[in-house]
Scaffold this motif. Structure first.
Motif, PDB file in Angstrom:
ATOM      1  N   LEU A  88     -10.332  45.632  12.770  1.00 40.86           N
ATOM      2  CA  LEU A  88      -9.648  45.154  11.573  1.00 40.86           C
ATOM      3  C   LEU A  88      -8.206  45.628  11.540  1.00 40.86           C
ATOM      4  O   LEU A  88      -7.323  44.927  11.077  1.00 40.86           O
ATOM      5  CB  LEU A  88     -10.383  45.652  10.323  1.00 40.86           C
ATOM      6  N   ASP A  89      -7.975  46.830  12.075  1.00 40.11           N
ATOM      7  CA  ASP A  89      -6.607  47.339  12.116  1.00 40.11           C
ATOM      8  C   ASP A  89      -5.737  46.484  13.018  1.00 40.11           C
ATOM      9  O   ASP A  89      -4.558  46.242  12.736  1.00 40.11           O
ATOM     10  CB  ASP A  89      -6.603  48.791  12.607  1.00 40.11           C
ATOM     11  N   ASP A  90      -6.339  46.029  14.144  1.00 39.11           N
ATOM     12  CA  ASP A  90      -5.608  45.109  15.015  1.00 39.11           C
ATOM     13  C   ASP A  90      -5.194  43.878  14.223  1.00 39.11           C
ATOM     14  O   ASP A  90      -4.059  43.399  14.310  1.00 39.11           O
ATOM     15  CB  ASP A  90      -6.486  44.669  16.198  1.00 39.11           C
ATOM     16  N   ALA A  91      -6.154  43.327  13.489  1.00 40.80           N
ATOM     17  CA  ALA A  91      -5.891  42.122  12.708  1.00 40.80           C
ATOM     18  C   ALA A  91      -4.759  42.362  11.717  1.00 40.80           C
ATOM     19  O   ALA A  91      -3.851  41.535  11.579  1.00 40.80           O
ATOM     20  CB  ALA A  91      -7.153  41.678  11.981  1.00 40.80           C
ATOM     21  N   SER A  95      -1.071  40.525  11.566  1.00 39.12           N
ATOM     22  CA  SER A  95      -0.693  39.744  10.389  1.00 39.12           C
ATOM     23  C   SER A  95       0.746  40.020   9.968  1.00 39.12           C
ATOM     24  O   SER A  95       1.334  39.243   9.240  1.00 39.12           O
ATOM     25  CB  SER A  95      -1.644  40.036   9.228  1.00 39.12           C
ATOM     26  N   HIS A  96       1.337  41.080  10.469  1.00 38.82           N
ATOM     27  CA  HIS A  96       2.727  41.356  10.127  1.00 38.82           C
ATOM     28  C   HIS A  96       3.709  40.709  11.079  1.00 38.82           C
ATOM     29  O   HIS A  96       4.905  40.779  10.871  1.00 38.82           O
ATOM     30  CB  HIS A  96       2.963  42.887  10.104  1.00 38.82           C
ATOM     31  N   ARG A 102      -0.758  33.213   8.597  1.00 35.08           N
ATOM     32  CA  ARG A 102      -1.876  33.961   8.024  1.00 35.08           C
ATOM     33  C   ARG A 102      -2.955  34.096   9.082  1.00 35.08           C
ATOM     34  O   ARG A 102      -2.917  33.403  10.109  1.00 35.08           O
ATOM     35  CB  ARG A 102      -2.436  33.247   6.794  1.00 35.08           C
ATOM     36  N   LEU A 103      -3.892  34.966   8.809  1.00 36.62           N
ATOM     37  CA  LEU A 103      -4.996  35.099   9.755  1.00 36.62           C
ATOM     38  C   LEU A 103      -6.261  35.491   9.028  1.00 36.62           C
ATOM     39  O   LEU A 103      -6.239  35.975   7.897  1.00 36.62           O
ATOM     40  CB  LEU A 103      -4.659  36.107  10.867  1.00 36.62           C
ATOM     41  N   ILE A 223     -10.397  36.742  15.868  1.00 36.21           N
ATOM     42  CA  ILE A 223      -9.394  36.676  14.810  1.00 36.21           C
ATOM     43  C   ILE A 223      -8.823  35.263  14.853  1.00 36.21           C
ATOM     44  O   ILE A 223      -8.383  34.794  15.922  1.00 36.21           O
ATOM     45  CB  ILE A 223      -8.247  37.681  15.009  1.00 36.21           C
ATOM     46  N   LEU A 224      -8.905  34.557  13.739  1.00 33.08           N
ATOM     47  CA  LEU A 224      -8.324  33.226  13.666  1.00 33.08           C
ATOM     48  C   LEU A 224      -6.917  33.372  13.106  1.00 33.08           C
ATOM     49  O   LEU A 224      -6.732  33.882  12.006  1.00 33.08           O
ATOM     50  CB  LEU A 224      -9.142  32.307  12.747  1.00 33.08           C
ATOM     51  N   VAL A 225      -5.915  32.925  13.887  1.00 33.02           N
ATOM     52  CA  VAL A 225      -4.525  33.085  13.475  1.00 33.02           C
ATOM     53  C   VAL A 225      -3.912  31.712  13.298  1.00 33.02           C
ATOM     54  O   VAL A 225      -4.095  30.834  14.131  1.00 33.02           O
ATOM     55  CB  VAL A 225      -3.725  33.877  14.538  1.00 33.02           C
TER      56      VAL A 225
END
Lengths: 400, 223
Positions: A88-91, A95-96, A102-103, A223-225
């Motif tokens: 989740l931290d990767d995600a 996201s930044h 968005r992701l 992760i959907l980006v």
């Protein structure tokens, strides 16, 4: 002889040989209709596939843990390490990135859903509020997982699930049990049907934290980006790969794929397929052209004495040639027009029978079909017309 | 004025040569009424076809109204046929799909006459040949005499200088044949050159000049 008179006279000729003309027109029409219908099918298949892909989301980049490509040795393997998890931290880090609009992180699993004595296994997606816009999903009732509410125990049900568990239609606000935890139904997904073999009507969506807890995992499934634009896809892809490599101690242990690459391939294949079937259908038009030639050769033989008469009353060879030419033009024009209508009718019937398949014939195919009919008809008339023009009037009149 | 000088026309039948016209010379003045008679195969129809520019001679010169038409191109021959020659055939040669009026209109159409003028001229011809109430009938709905009247109306609609008739009464009974001949002779009286090919002696005798043919040559020319 004026062109208008030529057209009128040849039209009355075509109209008076009714059966023969109808058969030629029919052959032509079937050829044109075949072109239109077959390209409609091909184009329909293409649009269907493209539509299926874009229902997954636009400008979508998918990040999955692990390497899908073989390149060099994996240095950690010697130390007994496995690729790092995607967390989740990767995600959050991704996201930044500026290229990312968005992701939505994603965990998938199967769990038991129970409420009011009913019980069934469901596919559970764990994600965040961004999943809805990224995957182009819609709600029919209630609200999706509220933003920043990943820690509240909410659940969104697929339309089939909602109907099965709450036949009265009042699913929102009800409590259900998923695995060992209790969830509050916050919304129901609108009917979406199957997309890429995945029926979103029979899933349940819960906040990502609960999903990770439920399935006892730290690692994300995907992760959907969503990139900012189509042009931002490639830079975003590179940036994500770079960022995750940095975060994973210089190890490139994620796979970043875009659906555009897949989509483009499908698009190209299906376009080629459409062209191919159009070509096959065009062959039937060429056959119709040969039929026109044959029938017109017979017509020249049948109307020998009439051609002799026309010459006797002062028709030039060019007049005769133009008359036969115009007859072919009328026949192929009628064939083209009827075939066009027939083809569009056929495509409409296909759309009626298979509403999922957007079988709209592409404009180029309609134009090309009708044009091919005209051209083959006219080319097919060249030989008979010149044969008629060359007839010796004396022999023609004596019926020899 | 029709002037044929040493006209020869040869047909090839296998490896045999048939001289349909052998060194034929003849002058026919404007307004003459000529019959061409002879047994079948004597070359009388070929002579008519050469005069009517349907056939091209293999040798000799042909002068029509003071112009040498021997070596005209195909298109020019079609134009001369349209403007100067009218054909009447034994088997009428009407276009079966077209009505009587449309058959009569054909030469006007080929000539490129405007539709409104075409209509008035066709109407006049229908009246002149007593075909008014048959205008919209197709050939199959007309009697033999009516068909030949349509054919004559068509042949004369562009006011040709010469009217060429090949056995014009051959397919008609005696009475109707006489009517058709009277019609043709009426046109002759109005100034048209009339050339009739026939092997009917009685018919041939009505002309003012009698040309006899045998084996491709003129054997008699009496007035």
């Amino acid at each position: 002889m004026t062109p208008l008179d030529t057209l009128k006279l040849s039209f009355s000729t075509v109209a008076s040989y009714r059966t023969r003309s109808l058969l030629i027109v029919l052959a032509m029409a079937l050829g044109v209709a075949a072109v239109v219908v077959l390209t409609a099918l091909g184009e329909g298949a293409r649009r269907y596939v493209v539509g299926q892909f874009s229902s997954l989301g636009t400008n979508l980049i998918i990040v999955l843990p692990g390497r899908a490509e073989t390149s060099g040795g994996f240095p950690g393997a010697a130390l007994g390490q496995t690729p790092r998890d995607l967390t989740l931290d990767d995600a959050l880090f991704i996201s930044h990135l500026p290229q990312v609009r968005r992701l939505a992180p994603l965990n998938v699993g199967v769990a038991e859903l129970a409420s009011g004595g009913r019980l069934r296994e469901v596919t559970v997606l764990g994600s965040t509020s961004e999943l809805l816009p990224i995957r182009h999903m819609k709600l029919s009732q209630g609200s999706f997982l509220a933003q920043g509410s990943e820690r509240s125990a909410q659940i969104v049900l697929g339309s089939v699930l909602a109907r099965e568990f709450f036949p009265d239609g009042k699913a929102v606000g009800q409590r259900v049990r998923l695995g060992d935890s209790r969830f509050l139904v916050s919304g129901v997904l609108a009917v979406q049907g199957e997309s890429m073999g995945f029926n979103s009507d029979e899933i349940a969506i819960i906040p990502i934290d609960y999903a990770q807890e439920l399935f006892n995992t730290e690692s994300l499934f995907r992760i959907l980006v969503e990139a900012r634009s189509r042009n931002a896809i490639e830079p975003a892809k590179a940036a994500i790969r770079h960022a995750l490599t940095l975060r994973h101690d210089g190890e490139e242990d994620v796979t970043v794929i875009t659906q555009d690459a897949v989509l483009d391939t499908f698009d190209r294949i299906l376009r080629a397929l459409t062209l191919g079937v159009a070509g096959i259908a065009a062959i039937s038009l060429a056959v119709a052209g040969i039929l026109v030639m044959n029938v017109m050769l017979v017509a020249v033989a049948q109307r020998t004495s009439e051609i002799g008469l026309l010459k006797a009353v002062g028709a030039t060879s060019a007049d005769i040639r133009r008359l036969f030419f115009a007859e072919a033009l009328w026949l192929s024009l009628a064939g083209g027009a009827i075939g066009y209508a027939l083809g569009h009718f056929g495509a409409w019937m296909i759309r009626l029978a298979y509403p999922l398949l957007p079988a709209f014939p592409p404009a180029w195919a309609s134009v090309a079909g009708v044009a091919t009919a005209l051209i083959t008809g006219v080319i097919a008339s060249l030989l008979p017309a010149s044969r008629a023009a060359k007839l010796d009037p004396v022999l023609a009149l004596s019926g020899k | 004025m029709i002037r044929l000088a040493a006209i020869t026309r040869v047909f090839r039948m296998g490896d045999q040569e048939v001289r349909a016209l052998n060194n034929v010379s003849i002058d026919i003045a404007s307004g003459e009424y000529v019959s061409i008679m002879g047994p079948s195969g004597s070359g009388k129809s070929t002579l008519l076809n050469v005069i009517g520019l349907l056939d091209r001679p293999d040798g000799g010169r042909y002068e029509l109204d003071g112009n040498d038409v021997t070596d005209l191109s195909e298109n020019e021959r079609a134009r001369v046929r349209r403007e100067k020659i009218g054909f009447v055939f034994q088997s009428f040669h009407l276009v079966p799909r077209l009505t009587a009026a449309e058959n009569i209109e054909l030469p006007l159409m080929l000539e490129g006459v405007a539709p409104t003028e075409r209509k008035s001229r066709v109407d006049a011809a229908l009246d002149a040949f007593d075909l008014r109430d048959r205008a919209r009938h197709r050939p199959s709905e007309l009697s033999g005499g009516q068909r030949q009247r349509v054919a004559i109306a068509r042949a004369t609609i562009l006011r040709p200088t010469a009217l060429l008739a090949d056995e014009p009464t051959g397919n008609l009974d005696h009475r109707i044949g006489a009517e058709v001949m009277a019609l043709l002779e009426g046109l002759h009286h109005a100034g048209t050159t009339l050339i009739v090919v026939t092997h009917d002696r009685e018919l041939g005798a009505r002309a003012h000049r009698h040309i006899g043919m045998r084996d491709g040559e003129i054997v008699a020319d009496e007035t």
